[in-house]
Design a protein around this motif. Structure first.
Motif, PDB file in Angstrom:
ATOM      1  N   VAL A  78       0.519  -1.474  -0.104  1.00 25.81           N
ATOM      2  CA  VAL A  78       0.373   0.271   0.029  1.00 25.81           C
ATOM      3  C   VAL A  78       1.223   1.132  -0.230  1.00 25.81           C
ATOM      4  CG1 VAL A  78      -1.818  -1.029   0.913  1.00 25.81           C
ATOM      5  CG2 VAL A  78       0.193  -0.143   2.619  1.00 25.81           C
ATOM      6  N   ASN A  79       0.513   2.189   0.002  1.00 30.10           N
ATOM      7  CA  ASN A  79       1.056   3.745   0.016  1.00 30.10           C
ATOM      8  C   ASN A  79       0.737   3.996   0.897  1.00 30.10           C
ATOM      9  OD1 ASN A  79       0.410   7.192  -0.359  1.00 30.10           O
ATOM     10  ND2 ASN A  79       0.845   6.759  -2.151  1.00 30.10           N
ATOM     11  N   LYS A  80       1.817   4.624   1.429  1.00 30.62           N
ATOM     12  CA  LYS A  80       1.607   5.228   3.151  1.00 30.62           C
ATOM     13  C   LYS A  80       1.142   6.399   3.002  1.00 30.62           C
ATOM     14  CE  LYS A  80       5.440   6.900   6.036  1.00 30.62           C
ATOM     15  NZ  LYS A  80       6.637   7.643   6.194  1.00 30.62           N
ATOM     16  N   ALA A  81       0.508   6.644   1.947  1.00 30.73           N
ATOM     17  CA  ALA A  81      -0.150   8.196   2.450  1.00 30.73           C
ATOM     18  C   ALA A  81      -1.559   7.530   2.693  1.00 30.73           C
ATOM     19  CB  ALA A  81       0.140   9.405   1.886  1.00 30.73           C
ATOM     20  N   SER A  82      -1.943   7.065   1.816  1.00 32.78           N
ATOM     21  CA  SER A  82      -3.352   6.616   1.519  1.00 32.78           C
ATOM     22  C   SER A  82      -3.817   5.259   2.440  1.00 32.78           C
ATOM     23  CB  SER A  82      -3.574   6.500   0.294  1.00 32.78           C
ATOM     24  OG  SER A  82      -2.964   4.956  -0.752  1.00 32.78           O
ATOM     25  N   GLY A  83      -2.845   4.335   2.448  1.00 30.60           N
ATOM     26  CA  GLY A  83      -2.955   3.195   3.190  1.00 30.60           C
ATOM     27  C   GLY A  83      -4.026   1.729   1.902  1.00 30.60           C
ATOM     28  N   GLU A  84      -3.541   2.623   1.074  1.00 29.75           N
ATOM     29  CA  GLU A  84      -4.599   1.426   0.156  1.00 29.75           C
ATOM     30  C   GLU A  84      -2.638   1.326  -1.294  1.00 29.75           C
ATOM     31  OE1 GLU A  84      -7.445   3.947  -1.880  1.00 29.75           O
ATOM     32  OE2 GLU A  84      -8.504   3.857  -0.104  1.00 29.75           O
ATOM     33  N   PRO A  85      -3.493   0.207  -1.695  1.00 28.96           N
ATOM     34  CA  PRO A  85      -2.961   0.111  -3.540  1.00 28.96           C
ATOM     35  C   PRO A  85      -3.184   0.608  -4.204  1.00 28.96           C
ATOM     36  CG  PRO A  85      -4.094  -1.723  -2.372  1.00 28.96           C
ATOM     37  CD  PRO A  85      -4.863  -0.318  -1.643  1.00 28.96           C
ATOM     38  N   SER A  86      -1.861   1.207  -5.085  1.00 27.78           N
ATOM     39  CA  SER A  86      -2.071   2.177  -6.158  1.00 27.78           C
ATOM     40  C   SER A  86      -2.946   1.778  -7.298  1.00 27.78           C
ATOM     41  CB  SER A  86      -0.002   2.570  -6.705  1.00 27.78           C
ATOM     42  OG  SER A  86      -0.420   0.919  -8.112  1.00 27.78           O
ATOM     43  N   ASP A  87      -3.326   2.081  -8.564  1.00 26.97           N
ATOM     44  CA  ASP A  87      -4.093   2.496  -9.021  1.00 26.97           C
ATOM     45  C   ASP A  87      -3.783   1.460 -10.187  1.00 26.97           C
ATOM     46  OD1 ASP A  87      -5.425   4.437  -8.601  1.00 26.97           O
ATOM     47  OD2 ASP A  87      -5.447   5.657  -9.854  1.00 26.97           O
ATOM     48  N   GLN A  88      -2.413   1.267  -9.877  1.00 22.75           N
ATOM     49  CA  GLN A  88      -1.754   0.619 -11.052  1.00 22.75           C
ATOM     50  C   GLN A  88      -2.330  -1.194 -10.813  1.00 22.75           C
ATOM     51  OE1 GLN A  88       2.454   1.327 -10.667  1.00 22.75           O
ATOM     52  NE2 GLN A  88       1.901   2.595 -12.712  1.00 22.75           N
ATOM     53  N   PHE A  89      -2.280  -1.245  -9.324  1.00 21.03           N
ATOM     54  CA  PHE A  89      -2.885  -2.871  -9.019  1.00 21.03           C
ATOM     55  C   PHE A  89      -4.592  -3.050  -9.205  1.00 21.03           C
ATOM     56  CE2 PHE A  89      -5.320  -5.353  -6.040  1.00 21.03           C
ATOM     57  CZ  PHE A  89      -4.137  -6.035  -5.789  1.00 21.03           C
ATOM     58  N   ALA A 102     -16.153  -6.690 -11.671  1.00 22.00           N
ATOM     59  CA  ALA A 102     -17.444  -5.521 -11.200  1.00 22.00           C
ATOM     60  C   ALA A 102     -17.032  -5.333  -9.782  1.00 22.00           C
ATOM     61  CB  ALA A 102     -18.508  -5.403 -12.150  1.00 22.00           C
ATOM     62  N   ASP A 103     -17.641  -5.659  -9.053  1.00 26.11           N
ATOM     63  CA  ASP A 103     -18.102  -5.837  -8.204  1.00 26.11           C
ATOM     64  C   ASP A 103     -16.396  -6.227  -6.758  1.00 26.11           C
ATOM     65  OD1 ASP A 103     -18.498  -8.494  -7.891  1.00 26.11           O
ATOM     66  OD2 ASP A 103     -19.940  -8.194  -6.799  1.00 26.11           O
ATOM     67  N   TRP A 104     -15.507  -5.968  -7.121  1.00 30.69           N
ATOM     68  CA  TRP A 104     -14.241  -6.300  -6.754  1.00 30.69           C
ATOM     69  C   TRP A 104     -14.173  -5.468  -5.690  1.00 30.69           C
ATOM     70  CZ3 TRP A 104      -9.703  -4.313  -7.458  1.00 30.69           C
ATOM     71  CH2 TRP A 104      -8.420  -5.044  -7.137  1.00 30.69           C
ATOM     72  N   SER A 105     -13.015  -5.630  -5.282  1.00 31.71           N
ATOM     73  CA  SER A 105     -12.182  -4.553  -4.506  1.00 31.71           C
ATOM     74  C   SER A 105     -10.920  -4.861  -3.695  1.00 31.71           C
ATOM     75  CB  SER A 105     -12.657  -3.768  -2.869  1.00 31.71           C
ATOM     76  OG  SER A 105     -13.334  -4.595  -1.937  1.00 31.71           O
ATOM     77  N   TRP A 106     -10.257  -4.244  -3.089  1.00 33.08           N
ATOM     78  CA  TRP A 106      -8.790  -4.566  -2.969  1.00 33.08           C
ATOM     79  C   TRP A 106      -9.137  -5.094  -1.819  1.00 33.08           C
ATOM     80  CZ3 TRP A 106      -7.180  -1.426   1.196  1.00 33.08           C
ATOM     81  CH2 TRP A 106      -7.623  -0.300   0.835  1.00 33.08           C
ATOM     82  N   ARG A 107      -9.955  -4.502  -0.507  1.00 34.20           N
ATOM     83  CA  ARG A 107     -10.079  -4.358   1.086  1.00 34.20           C
ATOM     84  C   ARG A 107     -10.551  -6.506   0.359  1.00 34.20           C
ATOM     85  NH1 ARG A 107     -11.761   0.151   0.837  1.00 34.20           N
ATOM     86  NH2 ARG A 107     -10.294   1.551   2.567  1.00 34.20           N
ATOM     87  N   ASP A 108     -11.053  -6.533  -0.607  1.00 29.70           N
ATOM     88  CA  ASP A 108     -11.410  -8.486  -0.427  1.00 29.70           C
ATOM     89  C   ASP A 108     -10.649  -9.235  -0.912  1.00 29.70           C
ATOM     90  OD1 ASP A 108     -13.911  -7.670   0.658  1.00 29.70           O
ATOM     91  OD2 ASP A 108     -14.971  -7.805  -1.943  1.00 29.70           O
TER      92      ASP A 108
END
Length: 120
Positions: A78-89, A102-108
């Motif tokens: 994850v990105n340090k600032a956002s706590g989320e993977p990049s858009d590339q992921f 379509a209903d997939w999420s990176w959190r899942d």
């Protein structure tokens, strides 16, 4: 470093080991932390952003997962600032062979990674 470099396969194995270790603990890792851990293992030419890190994380997801069905291991990076993977992921997740719905999420996806690494 480039994918064609002789040390790339060893860097890929090191990245997989680092990420599996974190996933067993149920913890994410930042791009910078991954870069620093790889550097500590002698792979000092993998900066945390863009370039080879992008390809390395794609190959981490394909490692023993050529059909793309297994959880994408790099979901925990994850990105340090956002706590989320990049858009590339997210783009990678929607491409072949991963083809997340379509209903997939990176959190899942992160939760799948954590669950698989704790079991295995």
């Amino acid at each position: 470093m480039r994918r064609k470099d002789p040390e790339y396969p060893a860097a890929l194995e090191a990245a997989v080991d680092i990420l599996r270790g974190r996933a067993r603990q149920g913890r994410t890792i930042t791009y910078g932390e991954l870069s620093a851990e790889l550097e500590a293992q002698g792979f000092d030419s993998i900066p945390p952003h863009r370039g080879i890190m992008t390809y390395l994380l794609e190959d981490v997801c394909l490692h023993h997962n050529q059909d793309g069905r297994a959880p994408m291991l790099s979901a925990i990076v994850v990105n340090k600032a956002s706590g989320e993977p990049s858009d590339q992921f997210s783009s990678l997740a929607r491409s072949l062979p991963f083809s997340r719905p379509a209903d997939w999420s990176w959190r899942d996806e992160q939760q799948r990674v954590f669950a698989e690494c704790r079991e295995g």
